[in-house]
Design a protein around this motif. Structure first.
Motif, short mmCIF file in Angstrom:
data_model
loop_
_atom_site.label_atom_id
_atom_site.label_comp_id
_atom_site.label_asym_id
_atom_site.label_seq_id
_atom_site.Cartn_x
_atom_site.Cartn_y
_atom_site.Cartn_z
N THR A 223 0.85 -1.18 0.00
CA THR A 223 0.00 0.00 0.00
C THR A 223 0.89 1.24 0.00
O THR A 223 1.80 1.35 0.82
N VAL A 224 0.62 2.14 -0.94
CA VAL A 224 1.35 3.41 -1.02
C VAL A 224 0.34 4.51 -0.77
O VAL A 224 -0.68 4.60 -1.45
N ARG A 225 0.63 5.35 0.21
CA ARG A 225 -0.26 6.47 0.56
C ARG A 225 0.50 7.78 0.46
O ARG A 225 1.68 7.85 0.80
N GLY A 226 -0.21 8.79 0.03
CA GLY A 226 0.35 10.13 0.00
C GLY A 226 -0.65 11.10 0.56
O GLY A 226 -1.83 11.04 0.23
N LYS A 227 -0.18 11.97 1.44
CA LYS A 227 -1.06 12.98 2.04
C LYS A 227 -0.28 14.28 2.17
O LYS A 227 0.73 14.34 2.87
N LYS A 228 -0.76 15.30 1.45
CA LYS A 228 -0.10 16.60 1.50
C LYS A 228 -0.37 17.28 2.83
O LYS A 228 -1.48 17.26 3.33
N GLU A 229 0.69 17.86 3.37
CA GLU A 229 0.53 18.65 4.58
C GLU A 229 -0.07 20.00 4.19
O GLU A 229 0.16 20.50 3.09
N ALA A 230 -0.84 20.55 5.07
CA ALA A 230 -1.48 21.84 4.80
C ALA A 230 -0.41 22.92 4.63
O ALA A 230 0.57 22.97 5.37
N GLU A 231 -0.61 23.75 3.61
CA GLU A 231 0.34 24.84 3.36
C GLU A 231 0.10 25.96 4.36
O GLU A 231 -1.03 26.25 4.73
N GLU A 232 1.20 26.58 4.77
CA GLU A 232 1.11 27.66 5.75
C GLU A 232 0.55 28.94 5.11
O GLU A 232 -0.12 29.71 5.78
N THR A 233 0.85 29.15 3.84
CA THR A 233 0.37 30.35 3.17
C THR A 233 -0.73 29.98 2.19
O THR A 233 -0.65 28.97 1.50
N GLU A 234 -1.75 30.78 2.13
CA GLU A 234 -2.87 30.57 1.22
C GLU A 234 -2.45 31.06 -0.16
O GLU A 234 -1.96 32.18 -0.31
#
Length: 151
Positions: free
Chosen positions: A74-85
């Motif tokens: 299983t390969v998972r990817g989850k982007k971390e929330a960006e600090e700047t909009e």
């Protein structure tokens, strides 16, 4: 869609439930969310070595996870929330979370992974145990039994 009944397989066999499950999933097709995302290649690099290459542009190493459990990679990817909009005029680079699963054949093990140029390369090897490898058995010729002749 035609559905195949695998019940007869379960009636006369023991331990083949994984094969039946694989057949059932293959016949159903890839219905997982994001079916084609991210794109990937599977390559045989030689007789017992394989590489899975997944396009993960925009993901950092810390945002990716690889797990193997009961013959499934299983390969998972989850982007971390960006600090700047950010205000995009057009956003064509997908950076959404994903999960992609690969069924591994018996004796196939993941030996390593590397992230380079937006591509995640996962290296696999098939190592058949010595006891499972075919072996040649010598056939001995037997001499006919000599009869004792009493003189």
């Amino acid at each position: 869609m035609t559905r195949i009944d695998l019940t007869p397989l379960y009636r006369n066999s023991v331990g083949f439930d994984r094969i039946a499950s694989l057949l059932d999933n293959a016949l159903r097709g890839d219905t997982s969310a994001g079916g084609g995302y991210p794109p990937y290649n599977i390559e045989a690099t030689d007789e017992n070595h394989y590489t899975i290459t997944i396009a993960v542009a925009g993901f950092e190493e810390s945002e990716l996870e690889l797990l193997t459990e009961r013959g499934v990679l299983t390969v998972r990817g989850k982007k971390e929330a960006e600090e700047t909009e950010r205000k995009y005029l057009y956003q064509g680079i997908a950076a959404r979370a994903f999960e992609r699963k690969f069924n591994l054949a018996e004796h196939v093990e993941v030996t390593g992974a590397e992230l380079r140029n937006g591509l995640l390369n996962i290296h696999l090897v098939k190592e058949v145990p010595e006891a499972m490898k075919p072996r040649s058995i010598a056939i001995k010729t037997s001499e006919p039994a000599l009869e004792n002749k009493a003189d």
